[in-house]
Design a protein around this motif. Sequence first.
Motif, PDB file in Angstrom:
ATOM      1  N   LEU A  16     -30.099  -8.748  -1.226  1.00 43.67           N
ATOM      2  CA  LEU A  16     -30.461  -8.172  -2.528  1.00 43.67           C
ATOM      3  C   LEU A  16     -29.274  -7.535  -3.227  1.00 43.67           C
ATOM      4  O   LEU A  16     -29.120  -7.613  -4.439  1.00 43.67           O
ATOM      5  N   LYS A  17     -28.450  -6.883  -2.426  1.00 44.40           N
ATOM      6  CA  LYS A  17     -27.263  -6.235  -2.987  1.00 44.40           C
ATOM      7  C   LYS A  17     -26.311  -7.294  -3.559  1.00 44.40           C
ATOM      8  O   LYS A  17     -25.774  -7.124  -4.660  1.00 44.40           O
ATOM      9  N   VAL A  18     -26.111  -8.363  -2.792  1.00 47.09           N
ATOM     10  CA  VAL A  18     -25.259  -9.453  -3.278  1.00 47.09           C
ATOM     11  C   VAL A  18     -25.835 -10.012  -4.573  1.00 47.09           C
ATOM     12  O   VAL A  18     -25.099 -10.263  -5.537  1.00 47.09           O
ATOM     13  N   ALA A  19     -27.164 -10.152  -4.606  1.00 47.85           N
ATOM     14  CA  ALA A  19     -27.816 -10.661  -5.811  1.00 47.85           C
ATOM     15  C   ALA A  19     -27.490  -9.769  -7.001  1.00 47.85           C
ATOM     16  O   ALA A  19     -27.124 -10.254  -8.076  1.00 47.85           O
ATOM     17  N   GLN A  20     -27.589  -8.454  -6.788  1.00 49.01           N
ATOM     18  CA  GLN A  20     -27.276  -7.528  -7.882  1.00 49.01           C
ATOM     19  C   GLN A  20     -25.821  -7.661  -8.315  1.00 49.01           C
ATOM     20  O   GLN A  20     -25.509  -7.627  -9.508  1.00 49.01           O
ATOM     21  N   GLN A  21     -24.929  -7.803  -7.313  1.00 48.87           N
ATOM     22  CA  GLN A  21     -23.507  -7.931  -7.644  1.00 48.87           C
ATOM     23  C   GLN A  21     -23.262  -9.181  -8.490  1.00 48.87           C
ATOM     24  O   GLN A  21     -22.523  -9.137  -9.480  1.00 48.87           O
ATOM     25  N   ILE A  22     -23.900 -10.289  -8.089  1.00 46.82           N
ATOM     26  CA  ILE A  22     -23.712 -11.541  -8.833  1.00 46.82           C
ATOM     27  C   ILE A  22     -24.207 -11.371 -10.266  1.00 46.82           C
ATOM     28  O   ILE A  22     -23.553 -11.786 -11.227  1.00 46.82           O
ATOM     29  N   ILE A  23     -25.369 -10.726 -10.389  1.00 44.14           N
ATOM     30  CA  ILE A  23     -25.937 -10.525 -11.730  1.00 44.14           C
ATOM     31  C   ILE A  23     -25.003  -9.665 -12.587  1.00 44.14           C
ATOM     32  O   ILE A  23     -24.705  -9.999 -13.740  1.00 44.14           O
ATOM     33  N   GLU A  24     -24.519  -8.569 -11.985  1.00 46.22           N
ATOM     34  CA  GLU A  24     -23.627  -7.677 -12.740  1.00 46.22           C
ATOM     35  C   GLU A  24     -22.372  -8.406 -13.184  1.00 46.22           C
ATOM     36  O   GLU A  24     -21.935  -8.268 -14.322  1.00 46.22           O
ATOM     37  N   ALA A  25     -21.799  -9.190 -12.260  1.00 45.05           N
ATOM     38  CA  ALA A  25     -20.530  -9.850 -12.559  1.00 45.05           C
ATOM     39  C   ALA A  25     -20.677 -10.890 -13.660  1.00 45.05           C
ATOM     40  O   ALA A  25     -19.721 -11.191 -14.368  1.00 45.05           O
TER      41      ALA A  25
ATOM     42  N   VAL B  29     -21.503 -13.753 -19.377  1.00 44.14           N
ATOM     43  CA  VAL B  29     -21.543 -15.209 -19.533  1.00 44.14           C
ATOM     44  C   VAL B  29     -22.936 -15.772 -19.326  1.00 44.14           C
ATOM     45  O   VAL B  29     -23.297 -16.794 -19.908  1.00 44.14           O
ATOM     46  N   SER B  30     -23.705 -15.131 -18.489  1.00 46.35           N
ATOM     47  CA  SER B  30     -25.010 -15.708 -18.184  1.00 46.35           C
ATOM     48  C   SER B  30     -26.041 -14.595 -18.093  1.00 46.35           C
ATOM     49  O   SER B  30     -26.416 -14.152 -17.017  1.00 46.35           O
ATOM     50  N   PRO B  31     -26.505 -14.143 -19.261  1.00 47.43           N
ATOM     51  CA  PRO B  31     -27.402 -12.977 -19.279  1.00 47.43           C
ATOM     52  C   PRO B  31     -28.738 -13.230 -18.585  1.00 47.43           C
ATOM     53  O   PRO B  31     -29.400 -12.289 -18.180  1.00 47.43           O
ATOM     54  N   ASN B  32     -29.115 -14.494 -18.444  1.00 40.79           N
ATOM     55  CA  ASN B  32     -30.399 -14.767 -17.809  1.00 40.79           C
ATOM     56  C   ASN B  32     -30.287 -14.907 -16.294  1.00 40.79           C
ATOM     57  O   ASN B  32     -31.252 -15.250 -15.615  1.00 40.79           O
TER      58      ASN B  32
END
Lengths: 219, 224
Positions: B176-185, B189-192
Motif C-alpha cells: 500500500l505504501k508503494v502504491a501511495q508513493q507511485i501515485i504521488e510521484a 503526468v497521470s492524475p488518474n
Amino acid sequence: MDWNVIISYLPRYKDALLLTLRIGWQGVLFALITGILCALVIYLKIPVLRQIIGIYIEVFRNTPLLVQLFFIYFALPKIGLQLSPEACGVLGLSLLGGAYMAETIRSGLENIAVIQSESAESLGMSKSQTFRYVIFPQALSSSVPGIMANVIFLLKETSVFSTISLMDLMFTAKDLIGMYAKTIECLTMLVVFYLIMILPVSILGNILERRLRFAEFGS
Amino acid sequence: MQNLGLDVFFKGTNFLRLLDGLWVAVRISLISVAISIILGIAVGVLMTSKSRIIKVVSKIYLEIVRIMPQMVLLFIVYFGSTRVFRWNISAEISAIIVFSFWGVAEMGDLVRGALISIPKIQYESSEALGMAASQTYLYIILPQTVRRLIPLSINLITRMIKTTSLVMMIGIVEVLKVAQQIIEANRRVSPNATFGVFAVVFLLYFLICWPISRLASYLEKRWA
C-alpha cells in the motif's frame, strides 16, 4: 503516568469514541441487513444474482478493509463517485461486514437438519411457512456466536478509519502523540477506550449466545 | 488506459516495486504464521491443563487478543514498548511480534479445541498400553489433531496477509505504501493513477488470498 494530561485529553478521546461508535453501529446494522439478504439469495438459489453475490462475498472476504477503504475513498472519486469520509467508512464497513455476515448466516442455514423441513412439510406447512417459522429462526439462532464474532471484528476494524482522515480513536492517539509526545498516556487511553467500546459487546455476545440457543433439536 | 490511470505501471519499475511491496507483506505473515504454529501448539497443550492459574491467564490472553485491534497492538509495541523499555526494534520486528502474539492465541485456542474434541478413550487406551504422557501426545493425540488444524492454520495465513496492510501505519514500506508513493510521484503526468493503482492493489490482495482460502475450505471439506 501524568494524570493531568490524561484528564485534559479525555474530551478528545470521548469525541473520537462517539465517532467510532456512530460509524460502527451503522456499519454493523447495514452489514447485518446485507448479510441476511445475500444469504437468502444463496439459500434460495436465485439464478444469476446468486453468482454475483458469490463473487462479492469472495472478493470482500479476501481483501483487507484498508485496501477497500482506500479504493472507495481515493480511487472512486476519479471515476466521479465522491463520498464524505464518514460515508466511506460506513460503506466500507457494511460491504466487508456484509460478506462476513452472509457467510456466517449461510452456513447457519445450511446446518439446519433436513428432518426439520421434512417434519414441517409433513405437518402441511407451505415452503414459505417452513422457511419463515422453522428454518430461518433456527438458522439465526445457531449463527448468533458467528454474528457476534463478526460484530467484534467489525468494531476492531474501525481502527483503520484514521487513514481516511476520520478522527477516530486511532487518529486521536496518533495525533496527540505527534503533538505532545505523551506516548504512554495516549496509548493507555487508547487501550482503555477500546475496552470501553468492545468489552460490553463481548459480554453481551456471551449472554445472547446462552439465551438464544433454542436451535438444538435434530442437529 | 490513460483514463483509468493504468499507464503508470509501464513506467520504469513501478509494477516490480509493487510486487516487492507485496512480498514484504507476505514475508511478515509467513514468518508470523510459522512462529504462531510452533508456539501455538505448545500454548494449546498448556491450555488443556486443569490448573486454575493457567486457565485464568489463558482466558485473559485470549480476551486481550479478541478485543484489541491489531493496529493498537502495533502502536503499543512499536511506539509504546520502545519508549518504556528504551530498546530499539525495527518496524518489521514489531509487526512480527504483534502478529505472532495474535497468531499464538488463535492457534492455541484452535489446538485446545482440537485436543478436547479427541475422545477420552484415546488417552485412556494409550495409558493402558503403558505410554508416558509425552508419548501419548506425540504419537496418538497430535497426529489426529494436526489434520483438523491444517485447514484452520491456512485460513490464519490469509487473515495475516490481509492484516499486514496495517503495517504501513508504523512505517513499513509494503504494497500500500508503494502504491501511495507511485501515485504521488505520478500525480502530474497521470492524475488518474489513484484509480488504477488502488484497483491493482485490490486485485493483488485478492489474487493472493483467494486461492489460499479456497485451499483451506477444500481441505476442510475433504478431511472433515
